[in-house]
Design an enzyme around this catalytic site. Structure first.
Site, PDB file in Angstrom:
ATOM      1  N   GLY A 360       0.818  -1.211   0.000  1.00  0.00           N
ATOM      2  CA  GLY A 360       0.000   0.000   0.000  1.00  0.00           C
ATOM      3  C   GLY A 360       0.846   1.253   0.000  1.00  0.00           C
ATOM      4  O   GLY A 360       0.635   2.162  -0.807  1.00  0.00           O
ATOM      5  N   GLY A 384       1.096  -7.303   1.968  1.00  0.00           N
ATOM      6  CA  GLY A 384       1.176  -8.539   2.764  1.00  0.00           C
ATOM      7  C   GLY A 384       0.752  -9.747   1.952  1.00  0.00           C
ATOM      8  O   GLY A 384       1.397 -10.796   1.983  1.00  0.00           O
TER       9      GLY A 384
HETATM   10  P1  ADP Z   1       4.148  -1.196   2.352  1.00  0.00           P
HETATM   11  O1  ADP Z   1       2.808  -0.637   2.757  1.00  0.00           O
HETATM   12  O2  ADP Z   1       4.578  -0.751   1.002  1.00  0.00           O
HETATM   13  O3  ADP Z   1       4.198  -2.689   2.526  1.00  0.00           O
HETATM   14  P2  ADP Z   1       5.252  -0.592   4.969  1.00  0.00           P
HETATM   15  O4  ADP Z   1       3.870  -0.412   5.484  1.00  0.00           O
HETATM   16  O5  ADP Z   1       6.030  -1.745   5.493  1.00  0.00           O
HETATM   17  O6  ADP Z   1       5.247  -0.597   3.363  1.00  0.00           O
HETATM   18  O7  ADP Z   1       6.133   0.686   5.310  1.00  0.00           O
HETATM   19  C1  ADP Z   1       5.876   1.976   4.808  1.00  0.00           C
HETATM   20  C2  ADP Z   1       6.434   3.008   5.748  1.00  0.00           C
HETATM   21  O8  ADP Z   1       7.794   2.766   6.043  1.00  0.00           O
HETATM   22  C3  ADP Z   1       6.384   4.403   5.191  1.00  0.00           C
HETATM   23  O9  ADP Z   1       5.390   5.132   5.866  1.00  0.00           O
HETATM   24  C4  ADP Z   1       7.799   4.968   5.457  1.00  0.00           C
HETATM   25  O10 ADP Z   1       7.777   6.268   6.005  1.00  0.00           O
HETATM   26  C5  ADP Z   1       8.341   3.979   6.458  1.00  0.00           C
HETATM   27  N1  ADP Z   1       9.821   3.908   6.489  1.00  0.00           N
HETATM   28  C6  ADP Z   1      10.661   3.642   5.471  1.00  0.00           C
HETATM   29  N2  ADP Z   1      11.938   3.720   5.865  1.00  0.00           N
HETATM   30  C7  ADP Z   1      11.931   4.054   7.187  1.00  0.00           C
HETATM   31  C8  ADP Z   1      12.939   4.310   8.165  1.00  0.00           C
HETATM   32  N3  ADP Z   1      14.241   4.254   7.865  1.00  0.00           N
HETATM   33  N4  ADP Z   1      12.538   4.629   9.414  1.00  0.00           N
HETATM   34  C9  ADP Z   1      11.227   4.723   9.719  1.00  0.00           C
HETATM   35  N5  ADP Z   1      10.226   4.492   8.844  1.00  0.00           N
HETATM   36  C10 ADP Z   1      10.567   4.158   7.589  1.00  0.00           C
HETATM   37 MG    MG Z   2       1.964  -0.201   4.661  1.00  0.00          MG
END
Ligand code: ADP
Ligand code: MG
Length: 404
Positions: A360, A384
């Site tokens: 997302g 996920g």
């Molecule tokens: P996705 O939804 O694509 O699977 P996640 O939900 O795991 O991704 O993570 C997304 C979040 O990770 C974003 O809001 C981003 O700000 C955060 N993020 C990325 N790198 C870091 C970091 N170094 N420290 C803290 N937050 C991080």
């Molecule tokens: Mg996410």
């Protein structure tokens, strides 16, 4: 066996069809900041409307606690859906109560209604199978067929994903079919070299994936919040960055396993270190092995991969034939920490082969950074769910639709 299709449900004109969508869009002050998941839901809904069905859309939004909570109302998503369909959409202010009943009863052929957030009801996500089933039975009463199209939730055994599909003749929608098509290409015969890029903040969730991916990929690129657990496993200090200290041994195991298998795990060599979490934070680029050696000392926060790392990641990505990316490389929502994510996104658009973005926040990131979905091979609506599929896990929401 493959997924049952909408065609297998027979003619749907004049019938009431319940559709499980994933309208779980990000909201800020009641405004939708990225409507990608609503757009992805359109093909199935448009098809059913064109067929002359009465369409009843159910979805979750966010994580309310099993009770109504205005912050998680689906109304903004329903309004946006109406705009995108170009026709009015009815909205019920509850999911299985009086409003839902009267709204559904008033539907005519070729009309659509959205019911309020499924997760305002404890039965949706209950651990108790009986409670889930009881809730699913109330939903099932609204229609004579069920189309499951919320790809982002197919890894969840929840009432509207699993039990509901058993109570009515059910089939997969066009979005789920399209998502699976791509994921199958990633698992069956991925063209080599195959690189997977992992980042984001759900560190422990995603660390688990790595063990399953190692036998399948050539290169793993690690950015985002999870990189600090890797740096810690190498004996480096990481200041106040995201760290899962209890996973350090697991990560050491992955590093050893990768070496044995000849899989390259590329870790950042430099990191953007910030004085605090905020767009106005001071920040410097530091080598990955001396994060605390900045003006901010042990309170420094690693919020993005550094420019050398971004360039190195981009090279590996561009040279791959298959790339799957999940999780932003840094806190892209804050402009000073978006460069790593932007460089990785740019490289994915240049892949001569299949490039897939899943998750997302990752999908929201590419749009926020000015990329278009059609610059990538595929932008998945489910983070996920995609990861669990790639891990080879059994996904209940797919198996209940005939997938094996
Ligand atoms: P996705 O939804 O694509 O699977 P996640 O939900 O795991 O991704 O993570 C997304 C979040 O990770 C974003 O809001 C981003 O700000 C955060 N993020 C990325 N790198 C870091 C970091 N170094 N420290 C803290 N937050 C991080
Ligand atoms: Mg996410």
């Amino acid at each position: 066996m493959s997924l049952r299709t909408i065609e297998e449900l027979g003619p749907l004109g004049g019938t009431s069809v319940i559709v499980r969508c994933d309208l779980n869009v990000p909201l800020k002050d009641g405004e939708i900041t990225d409507d990608g998941r609503i757009r992805a839901s359109l093909p199935t809904l448009q098809k059913l409307l064109d067929d002359g069905a009465k369409v009843i859309v159910v979805s979750h939004l966010g994580r309310p606690d099993g009770a109504p909570d205005d912050r998680y109302s689906l109304r903004p998503a329903a309004d946006r859906l109406g705009e995108l369909l170009g026709s009015p959409v009815a909205f019920a202010t509850d999911t299985v109560g009086d409003s839902a009943e009267s709204t559904v009863a008033a539907l005519e052929d070729g009309q659509l209604a959205v019911l309020e957030n499924l997760r305002f009801n404890p039965g949706e996500t209950s651990k108790d199978e009986g409670e889930r089933r009881a809730f699913a039975e109330k939903l099932a009463a609204f229609g004579t067929a069920f189309v499951s199209d919320g790809f982002g939730v197919v890894h969840r055994k929840q009432a509207s994903v699993y039990e509901l599909a058993q109570l009515l003749p059910s089939a997969a929608g066009l979005l789920i079919a399209a998502e699976l098509d791509v994921l199958e290409r990633l698992t069956r015969t991925p063209e080599k070299p195959y690189a997977v890029v992992l980042g984001g903040s759900k560190v422990s969730d995603k660390l688990g994936v790595i063990g399953h991916l190692l036998p399948r990929v050539d290169t793993l690129l690690i950015g985002g919040g999870m990189l600090f657990t890797f740096l810690a496993a190498q004996g480096h200090k990481v200041g106040s960055s995201l760290l899962e200290a209890d996973q350090i041994d697991t990560v050491k195991g992955y590093l050893a396993d990768a070496e044995q298998r000849g899989v390259t795990i590329v870790l950042p060599t430099d990191v953007v270190v910030a004085s605090k979490f905020g767009a106005d934070a001071e920040h410097v680029v530091r080598p990955a092995d001396s994060i605390e050696d900045s003006p901010f000392g042990a309170s420094g926060l690693g919020l993005d991969i550094g420019p050398d790392t971004a360039a190195a990641f981009a090279d590996v990505i561009r040279d791959s034939k298959t790339v799957f990316w999940n999780g932003p490389m840094g806190v892209f929502e804050l402009a000073p920490f978006a460069a790593g994510t932007k460089a990785v996104a740019q490289a994915l658009t240049e892949v001569d082969g299949l490039s897939v973005v899943g998750g997302g926040d990752s999908a929201a990131a590419i749009r926020a950074l000015g990329f278009r979905d059609d610059q990538f091979g595929h932008v998945s609506t489910g983070g996920g769910a995609s990861l669990e599929f790639l891990e080879g896990k059994h996904l209940p929401g797919l198996e209940v639709l005939g997938w094996q």
